[in-house]
Write a protein that holds these residues in place. Structure first.
Motif, PDB file in Angstrom:
ATOM      1  N   UNK A 116       0.857  -1.400  -0.062  1.00 55.49           N
ATOM      2  CA  UNK A 116      -0.004   0.050  -0.022  1.00 55.49           C
ATOM      3  C   UNK A 116       0.758   1.185  -0.029  1.00 55.49           C
ATOM      4  N   UNK A 117       1.968   1.381   0.633  1.00 54.23           N
ATOM      5  CA  UNK A 117       2.660   2.760   0.759  1.00 54.23           C
ATOM      6  C   UNK A 117       3.294   2.929  -0.534  1.00 54.23           C
ATOM      7  N   UNK A 118       3.955   1.893  -1.395  1.00 53.61           N
ATOM      8  CA  UNK A 118       4.282   1.884  -2.622  1.00 53.61           C
ATOM      9  C   UNK A 118       2.974   2.412  -3.624  1.00 53.61           C
ATOM     10  N   UNK A 119       1.878   1.721  -3.635  1.00 52.77           N
ATOM     11  CA  UNK A 119       0.867   2.128  -4.357  1.00 52.77           C
ATOM     12  C   UNK A 119       0.618   3.796  -4.128  1.00 52.77           C
ATOM     13  N   UNK A 120       0.574   4.310  -2.812  1.00 50.73           N
ATOM     14  CA  UNK A 120       0.130   5.750  -2.517  1.00 50.73           C
ATOM     15  C   UNK A 120       1.203   6.576  -2.951  1.00 50.73           C
ATOM     16  N   UNK A 121       2.606   6.117  -2.693  1.00 53.12           N
ATOM     17  CA  UNK A 121       3.779   7.109  -3.236  1.00 53.12           C
ATOM     18  C   UNK A 121       3.658   7.145  -4.886  1.00 53.12           C
TER      19      UNK A 121
END
Length: 153
Positions: A116-121
């Motif tokens: 999820x953090x990669x998706x958001x970033x």
């Protein structure tokens, strides 16, 4: 002044009522795409992908555990970020059940909590700051990730 919040995908209004109690605020509303929304107080029948002029820059927080229901998650997130006032927080509740293997026609979007953090970033880069809080779902003994986003001004 009282905290103002909006819960997207609020179904029967449980989260709305919980936030009202916990924050001692009457200024919490919700959206639900189903016409059942009309049966619950402070709940608007609304597609959370759609902008509502009245809601722009209006809330101290936006909460959802329904990102998996988004047919266009980036569009939904963009709309939700616009709804935050300058100090507002977007709170996304996420579990393993929101992963790719659980995606279907009702829940078209899935991403593992670890990704999820990669998706958001990937989409928002330096436009947001992200805090990750790992906890347990009340009543159920399952891990929950809270992704808390703040707009960088």
């Amino acid at each position: 002044s009282e905290i103002k919040g909006i819960c997207h995908g609020s179904r029967n209004g449980f989260e709305i009522q919980k936030f009202k109690e916990l924050l001692n605020s009457k200024n919490i509303i919700g959206t639900e795409i189903s016409d059942s929304a009309n049966s619950f107080s402070d709940t608007y029948e609304w597609d959370f992908h759609d902008e509502n002029e009245i809601w722009i820059n209006n809330f101290d927080f936006v909460y959802t555990n329904s990102l998996d229901h988004a047919w266009n998650p980036y569009k939904a997130l963009e709309v939700w970020l616009k709804q935050l006032n300058k100090n507002g927080l977007l709170i996304i509740e996420h579990t393993r059940n929101h992963g790719v293997e659980h995606a279907n026609h009702i829940d078209p979007f899935g991403v593992a909590p670890e990704y999820m953090p990669y998706f958001l970033c990937n989409e928002f880069g330096h436009k947001v700051s992200i805090e990750i809080v790992k906890t347990k779902k009340l009543g159920l003994n399952i891990p929950v990730w809270l992704f808390i986003l703040k707009k960088n001004l």
